[in-house]
Design a protein around this motif. Sequence first.
Motif, PDB file in Angstrom:
ATOM      1  N   LEU A 137       0.810  -1.212   0.000  1.00  0.00           N
ATOM      2  CA  LEU A 137       0.000   0.000   0.000  1.00  0.00           C
ATOM      3  C   LEU A 137       0.849   1.269   0.000  1.00  0.00           C
ATOM      4  N   PHE A 138       2.139   1.152   0.249  1.00  0.00           N
ATOM      5  CA  PHE A 138       3.052   2.294   0.208  1.00  0.00           C
ATOM      6  C   PHE A 138       3.335   2.680  -1.244  1.00  0.00           C
ATOM      7  N   HIS A 139       3.926   3.871  -1.416  1.00  0.00           N
ATOM      8  CA  HIS A 139       4.552   4.165  -2.697  1.00  0.00           C
ATOM      9  C   HIS A 139       5.629   3.118  -2.895  1.00  0.00           C
ATOM     10  N   ARG A 140       5.747   2.606  -4.092  1.00  0.00           N
ATOM     11  CA  ARG A 140       6.556   1.402  -4.295  1.00  0.00           C
ATOM     12  C   ARG A 140       8.059   1.613  -4.107  1.00  0.00           C
ATOM     13  N   GLN A 141       8.518   2.870  -4.057  1.00  0.00           N
ATOM     14  CA  GLN A 141       9.948   3.124  -3.916  1.00  0.00           C
ATOM     15  C   GLN A 141      10.239   3.816  -2.589  1.00  0.00           C
ATOM     16  N   GLY A 142      11.316   3.383  -1.937  1.00  0.00           N
ATOM     17  CA  GLY A 142      11.758   4.027  -0.704  1.00  0.00           C
ATOM     18  C   GLY A 142      10.830   3.773   0.469  1.00  0.00           C
ATOM     19  N   ILE A 143      10.332   2.550   0.617  1.00  0.00           N
ATOM     20  CA  ILE A 143       9.460   2.213   1.754  1.00  0.00           C
ATOM     21  C   ILE A 143      10.325   2.137   3.009  1.00  0.00           C
ATOM     22  N   PRO A 144      10.071   2.974   4.022  1.00  0.00           N
ATOM     23  CA  PRO A 144      10.972   3.017   5.189  1.00  0.00           C
ATOM     24  C   PRO A 144      10.668   1.935   6.210  1.00  0.00           C
ATOM     25  N   GLU A 145      11.721   1.322   6.715  1.00  0.00           N
ATOM     26  CA  GLU A 145      11.565   0.292   7.742  1.00  0.00           C
ATOM     27  C   GLU A 145      10.845   0.838   8.968  1.00  0.00           C
ATOM     28  N   ALA A 146      11.105   2.113   9.298  1.00  0.00           N
ATOM     29  CA  ALA A 146      10.525   2.704  10.512  1.00  0.00           C
ATOM     30  C   ALA A 146       9.010   2.672  10.506  1.00  0.00           C
ATOM     31  N   LEU A 147       8.393   2.649   9.307  1.00  0.00           N
ATOM     32  CA  LEU A 147       6.931   2.622   9.223  1.00  0.00           C
ATOM     33  C   LEU A 147       6.380   1.216   9.050  1.00  0.00           C
ATOM     34  N   ALA A 246      -9.456  -3.526   4.996  1.00  0.00           N
ATOM     35  CA  ALA A 246      -8.923  -3.546   6.363  1.00  0.00           C
ATOM     36  C   ALA A 246      -7.464  -3.083   6.381  1.00  0.00           C
ATOM     37  N   TRP A 247      -6.676  -3.523   5.385  1.00  0.00           N
ATOM     38  CA  TRP A 247      -5.284  -3.108   5.331  1.00  0.00           C
ATOM     39  C   TRP A 247      -5.150  -1.646   4.942  1.00  0.00           C
ATOM     40  N   MET A 248      -6.050  -1.155   4.105  1.00  0.00           N
ATOM     41  CA  MET A 248      -6.054   0.271   3.788  1.00  0.00           C
ATOM     42  C   MET A 248      -6.286   1.101   5.047  1.00  0.00           C
ATOM     43  N   LYS A 249      -7.219   0.670   5.867  1.00  0.00           N
ATOM     44  CA  LYS A 249      -7.516   1.376   7.116  1.00  0.00           C
ATOM     45  C   LYS A 249      -6.290   1.387   8.021  1.00  0.00           C
ATOM     46  N   LYS A 250      -5.602   0.249   8.094  1.00  0.00           N
ATOM     47  CA  LYS A 250      -4.390   0.177   8.917  1.00  0.00           C
ATOM     48  C   LYS A 250      -3.311   1.097   8.366  1.00  0.00           C
ATOM     49  N   TYR A 251      -3.177   1.122   7.040  1.00  0.00           N
ATOM     50  CA  TYR A 251      -2.159   1.967   6.411  1.00  0.00           C
ATOM     51  C   TYR A 251      -2.393   3.441   6.736  1.00  0.00           C
ATOM     52  N   VAL A 252      -3.641   3.884   6.618  1.00  0.00           N
ATOM     53  CA  VAL A 252      -3.962   5.278   6.923  1.00  0.00           C
ATOM     54  C   VAL A 252      -3.604   5.596   8.368  1.00  0.00           C
ATOM     55  N   ALA A 253      -3.875   4.642   9.284  1.00  0.00           N
ATOM     56  CA  ALA A 253      -3.549   4.856  10.697  1.00  0.00           C
ATOM     57  C   ALA A 253      -2.031   4.980  10.893  1.00  0.00           C
ATOM     58  N   VAL A 254      -1.258   4.149  10.191  1.00  0.00           N
ATOM     59  CA  VAL A 254       0.212   4.193  10.317  1.00  0.00           C
ATOM     60  C   VAL A 254       0.756   5.531   9.814  1.00  0.00           C
ATOM     61  N   ILE A 255       0.286   5.969   8.648  1.00  0.00           N
ATOM     62  CA  ILE A 255       0.771   7.224   8.084  1.00  0.00           C
ATOM     63  C   ILE A 255       0.329   8.409   8.943  1.00  0.00           C
ATOM     64  N   SER A 256      -0.905   8.359   9.440  1.00  0.00           N
ATOM     65  CA  SER A 256      -1.415   9.457  10.274  1.00  0.00           C
ATOM     66  C   SER A 256      -0.572   9.639  11.524  1.00  0.00           C
ATOM     67  N   ARG A 257      -0.139   8.510  12.127  1.00  0.00           N
ATOM     68  CA  ARG A 257       0.683   8.592  13.343  1.00  0.00           C
ATOM     69  C   ARG A 257       2.087   9.102  13.043  1.00  0.00           C
ATOM     70  N   SER A 258       2.568   8.872  11.834  1.00  0.00           N
ATOM     71  CA  SER A 258       3.970   9.160  11.515  1.00  0.00           C
ATOM     72  C   SER A 258       4.184  10.489  10.807  1.00  0.00           C
ATOM     73  N   PHE A 259       3.130  11.019  10.159  1.00  0.00           N
ATOM     74  CA  PHE A 259       3.306  12.221   9.348  1.00  0.00           C
ATOM     75  C   PHE A 259       3.274  13.450  10.246  1.00  0.00           C
ATOM     76  N   PRO A 260       4.382  14.222  10.311  1.00  0.00           N
ATOM     77  CA  PRO A 260       4.444  15.363  11.234  1.00  0.00           C
ATOM     78  C   PRO A 260       3.691  16.576  10.702  1.00  0.00           C
ATOM     79  N   ALA A 261       3.512  17.566  11.557  1.00  0.00           N
ATOM     80  CA  ALA A 261       2.833  18.803  11.155  1.00  0.00           C
ATOM     81  C   ALA A 261       3.703  19.570  10.171  1.00  0.00           C
ATOM     82  N   PRO A 262       3.254  19.744   8.914  1.00  0.00           N
ATOM     83  CA  PRO A 262       4.095  20.426   7.925  1.00  0.00           C
ATOM     84  C   PRO A 262       4.235  21.918   8.164  1.00  0.00           C
ATOM     85  N   GLU A 263       3.393  22.506   9.057  1.00  0.00           N
ATOM     86  CA  GLU A 263       3.502  23.945   9.310  1.00  0.00           C
ATOM     87  C   GLU A 263       4.819  24.298   9.998  1.00  0.00           C
TER      88      GLU A 263
END
Length: 681
Positions: A137-147, A246-263
Amino acid sequence: MGEAAQMLTGNCAYHVDVEEMNEREALALLKSKLSSKVLHTEAEAAELVKTVDYMPLAISQVATNISINYPRLTIPKAIEKLKTPTQETNQLLEISLHETSRDIQRSNSIVKTWHLSFQYVRETSPSAAKLLSLMCLFHRQGIPEALLAGHYGEEAKTSEEIATLQPRLTWWRQIRRRRLRLRRRKRTTEPKAVAQEIKSDFEHDWRVLTDFTLIRTRIDGRQFDMHRLVQHTTRRWLELNGELKAWMKKYVAVISRSFPAPEEHDNWAVCQYLFPHAQQAVTYRPEEAPALQSWGLLIQQVSWTAYTIGRYALAEELGRTSLKALEDTMDERSVVMLSALHQFGLVLEPLKYHRETETLFRRAFEGRVVVLGPHHIDTLTSAHQLGMTLNRQGKHEEGLAIYMRVVEGYERTFGPGSEETQSMLSGLAFSYTADGQYEQAEIFHRRADVVRKEQFGEESEDNQRLRGLALLLGMQGKFQEAEEIHRRVVETARNRSGLCSTETVKSINFLGEALAKQGKLEEAVELYGPVVDGYNDFDVKTREVALSCMQTLAEVLLEQGELEKAENIARQLIARREALIGADHVETLVSVHTLADILSQQKRYDEALVSYERAYVGTDLVCGAEHPDTKEFLNDFNHAKNHMLSWCGDSRVSSLDVKESGYVAAPPAMLAFQSPVPILI
């Protein structure tokens, strides 16, 4: 595969790596499989084998499908389907077509072949299958282990699904579950043990996926790539087995927790790094209200990141998507909803959608008056933006009324002589200056000056406000007075902070522009020299300002006729902007356009045309076709095409494939120079 080889040989030294098929071999295979009736160019064939990553089975299957379905299915159409997978792509890859060289009982469908691999992995290593399910479900290049590590181990099922399964558990499974729960409780008291276990599990799962060549590991060992066909077929497998949502829902949760405030400026590097993966979440729109709201907030952050890096058209598209989700799940007068309206208004500003922007800021302002009160800082911020939008539409009387309301609010909230009130007055003066309302701008400048002197004394000076006054004077044609103020600001900044400060470099840039407007080109060039030479000593924020100096310097040298020097500066500028803010950023594209002007003056029309096209195509993608810069760059591009054709003569025209005015544009992907942007930690 590595473990199997080890079991057979017992010694890694005896292992022979089978290299992947190279382009030459892949093209030879494609030509052997294609029917002679299929018309294509060498470039199209090379693009096709590259798209399937030189996989022999994929090449064979796609070539056979093209041959059978030609001319309704051509190589360019197949490439398009493979790059943007749809239901038609499934048919292209799933249909099994027999070849004489293969056992008739073996499937020739690459999808079915991979599905067998997925099924085997799931049966023998369920956790590795879960890792693959999340990775696809990630972008196919540069998938980070941390996520990945620690985020895929739990079942990707909803609580309702789990509840329905519980009564069916046999007694021995229930005992096993209780034991597992006790182990988990024990693990929570041993965080280091948990981390080591997660790490160990991930290493095992990574090895399984690597052995099946389902993923590739980059040289740093912490990022992974998936081929687009592996990614597509894995998603297809999850869809067929009812697990994709179900995996899409999990993916959104993972990205939401990891994506910092861009401001926050400190988060920019991380946001840019995660940006391609966060973009993937756009297509994973959930249906349930709570999940949809969280998804909408994530897309809002992704939209703001696109805005921050200058991709305004994408920011608009994402912003509309986010706002629709939030409007469907939130109260119009909630604080979060009002903030979303305000932010989307900011996103639309560069695109000059003034009427829609006015509506958004008005909704945010009126809502915040009710929810937060008329003098809350967020309310006043929305009022300020509303006033600017009104002025840009020529609604100066209403805009002035809103501005006076903002000033009154700041004076009541922070005090008449506060730094915040002074900044607001200066901001209003800048706004009126930008709108060409110089008399009103001067009123606010003088009012800010009076407030400052009352607060800090007659001798106090503020560089930002002095620069604003100097700019205003320059716009009114009072160049000598403006230059004197700019010189004073530069001297003050040098004495306070030295050359390497952002404040000093910014002041030098304004002074150089003032000198250039008066025709003092040699003096401007001399002024910019230390900034260009000291670029590597600056921090990231100061480098951004220094690049503005280099932009002006290139234009000054062009005006002087120092074309060789101008070209050198322009090429440095492009390279540095690509490294700092990205190849597709608007400011980078402006630099490319400047280089095109320089090359055109040197009568190097072929090179100039490539740069003109890159500037136009890139700006069109980022800002949209209606943006003024896009229109200007298109006009320059067309003018350059006509100029080159008339210069080249009939012999050259005949070598060009006529397309509109006679020039065949290189593919945008080649013009964009997608060089990787380094992560600035």
